[in-house]
Each structure stands twice: as structure tokens, then as C-alpha cells.
Design an enzyme around this catalytic site. Structure first.
Site, short mmCIF file in Angstrom:
data_model
loop_
_atom_site.label_atom_id
_atom_site.label_comp_id
_atom_site.label_asym_id
_atom_site.label_seq_id
_atom_site.Cartn_x
_atom_site.Cartn_y
_atom_site.Cartn_z
N ALA A 66 32.86 40.79 38.82
CA ALA A 66 32.40 40.15 40.05
C ALA A 66 31.35 41.01 40.74
O ALA A 66 31.28 42.22 40.55
CB ALA A 66 33.57 39.91 40.99
N GLY A 109 36.11 39.90 36.62
CA GLY A 109 35.85 38.46 36.63
C GLY A 109 35.22 37.97 35.35
O GLY A 109 35.43 36.83 34.93
N GLU A 112 38.04 37.38 33.12
CA GLU A 112 38.70 36.13 33.49
C GLU A 112 37.90 34.92 33.02
O GLU A 112 38.48 33.92 32.55
CB GLU A 112 38.90 36.08 35.01
CG GLU A 112 39.96 37.06 35.48
CD GLU A 112 40.12 37.09 36.98
OE1 GLU A 112 41.25 36.84 37.47
OE2 GLU A 112 39.13 37.37 37.68
N GLU A 132 40.16 46.12 38.47
CA GLU A 132 40.29 45.82 39.90
C GLU A 132 41.21 46.81 40.63
O GLU A 132 40.99 47.13 41.79
CB GLU A 132 40.84 44.39 40.08
CG GLU A 132 39.83 43.29 39.83
CD GLU A 132 39.77 42.85 38.37
OE1 GLU A 132 39.23 41.77 38.11
OE2 GLU A 132 40.28 43.60 37.50
#
Length: 258
Positions: A66, A109, A112, A132
Site C-alpha cells: 500500500a 497490499g 493481498e 504490516e
């Protein structure tokens, strides 16, 4: 399809390709980029000419995660009002096969997003990670759930708690990816595989994906009942008649997706 700022798209021979296009930022995912990815996916899902969707990244990495600069000052109320993961939830509703071609860093991310694909083909040297925890947060777009279902509780906890990098070989051994290929043939091999799927009857492919997804959460009995209904449903399709008649007549079938 309209122009996008952070992705590029193309279609050839029944295969649509979505390419993340922030190579200088290692394809870090900002909110607009995720929105564009989902919009492209949904458009291709509605397009009868598209049979398979391939997702990849421009440059040396699939996605390093992210865009932290965008999120650093967020608070719970802002995230709630933004409905931070609404676009991510829509990815799970795509009916067509999604094949990920990943390389380099597949972090946070980006990991993911990769786990939202149905099939993952990785180039040698690819590394996966959920880092994270090292910045005081955790995955929020399905990472803890999808990784646990694939790799099991204890291995998922190890990787999520430490944030350590997972080499492609370990990802393959734990069922996270399907195949490792040489970097120079990643897209060639992915498109070749996509081409094989694109030749199959689209309704069968769609209902197989639907049934397998249900198997993840249903009991064996519930899953078998669901599978059976999809099996029966395919006998209402023109492709079922075409496929069986072609088999009897010893010719190649011509599937229309109807």
C-alpha cells in the site's frame, strides 16, 4: 474502456491483461489505483469477448504494498467514511478466472491483491511478505484470512507476526502459488496458460470457480450439494450440448458461453 491513470489494459484472443503502472513506486497501491483495478476487472467480467483476466505489474516488481504516504495520517472515522475496503470486497465477486503473473516484491497490499487471484504464476526470485506488523498495523484486505486458508494457522501466524519474506519456493510448497518460471518467460507462460483456459467452455469455468470458492467455507456435505446444483445447471447450456456432441462426433467443440 476509458483511460486509466495507474494501470494499463489490453485484450487479445480472449485474454484481458491488467498491468499495474507505477513502476517508480514499485507499483505501490493507492486508493485510486485499487479503484481502477476493480473497475477494469468488472468491465472485463461483463465483456463476452473476454474469457480470462491476467493481472501483472510493470517494472521489476508486482507491488511493494500500500501507499503508506496516503494512509499515514488516517484515523478510524476517516477509514470508516471512506469505506476503505469496499473496492477490495468487489474483487471477490469477479466470476471469470483471474491469473496473477507476479515478480520481484509482492508485499503487503500487493500480496493481498495477488491472493485475490485464482491462479498465481511467479518468476524465480519473487518474494512475498506481510510486513504490516513492522509499522504497527496488520493486513486489512483479507491477508490474514486468505493466507491462513492456504498455508494453515501456524505458518500464517509465523509469517504475519515476523513479517519475514517468503521466497517463491516456500510459497509454492505451501500452496500459495501454482508455478515458478524463469523471469524472462513469466508473461509468455502466463498467457499460454490463460490461453488454455480461454478455450474451455466459459460457463463451466465460471461454475467451477463458484463451486471451489464455496468449498473453502462450506462443510463437505454442503459443498457437494452446491456442486451438484451447478452440475445440473450446466445441462441447460448450449455449450454442454456442443461439448458432448463434439465428443461423440470426434471433432473440436466450438464454445459460445451460452
Amino acid at each position: 474502456m476509458s483511460r486509466f491513470e495507474f494501470i494499463e489494459t489490453s485484450v487479445e484472443g480472449g485474454t484481458a491483461v491488467i498491468e499495474l503502472n507505477r513502476p517508480r513506486q514499485l507499483n505501490a497501491l493507492n486508493r485510486k489505483m485499487v479503484s481502477e483495478i476493480v473497475a477494469a476487472m468488472e468491465a472485463f467480467d461483463r465483456d463476452d469477448e473476454v474469457r480470462v483476466i491476467v493481472l501483472t505489474g510493470k517494472g521489476h516488481s508486482f507491488s511493494a504494498g500500500a501507499d503508506i504516504d496516503e494512509m499515514a495520517e488516517d484515523d478510524p472515522i476517516r477509514l470508516e467514511l471512506l469505506n476503505q475496503f469496499a473496492d477490495w470486497d468487489r474483487l471477490a465477486l469477479i466470476k471469470k478466472p483471474i491469473i496473477g503473473a507476479v515478480k520481484g516484491f509482492v508485499f503487503g497490499g500487493g500480496f493481498e491483491l495477488a491472493l485475490s487471484c485464482d491462479i498465481l504464476i511467479a518468476s524465480a526470485g519473487t518474494e512475498f511478505s506481510f510486513p504490516e506488523v513492522s509499522i504497527g498495523v496488520m493486513p486489512g484486505a483479507g491477508g490474514t484470512q486468505r493466507l491462513t486458508k492456504l498455508a494453515g494457522r501456524t505458518k500464517a501466524l509465523e509469517w504475519l507476526w515476523t513479517g519475514e519474506r517468503i521466497p517463491a519456493e516456500a510459497a509454492l510448497a505451501h500452496g500459495i502459488i501454482n508455478k515458478i518460471v524463469a523471469p524472462e518467460v513469466l508473461m509468455e507462460e502466463t498467457l499460454k496458460f490463460a490461453g488454455r483456459i480461454a478455450k474451455q467452455p466459459p460457463l463451466s469455468i465460471r461454475l467451477i470457480k463458484d463451486s471451489v470458492n464455496k468449498a473453502v467455507d462450506y462443510s463437505l456435505y454442503e459443498g457437494m450439494q452446491y456442486e451438484r446444483k451447478n452440475f445440473y445447471l450446466l445441462f441447460a447450456s448450449q455449450d454442454q450440448k456442443e461439448g458432448m456432441n463434439a465428443f461423440v462426433e470426434k471433432r473440436k467443440p466450438n464454445y459460445k458461453g451460452k
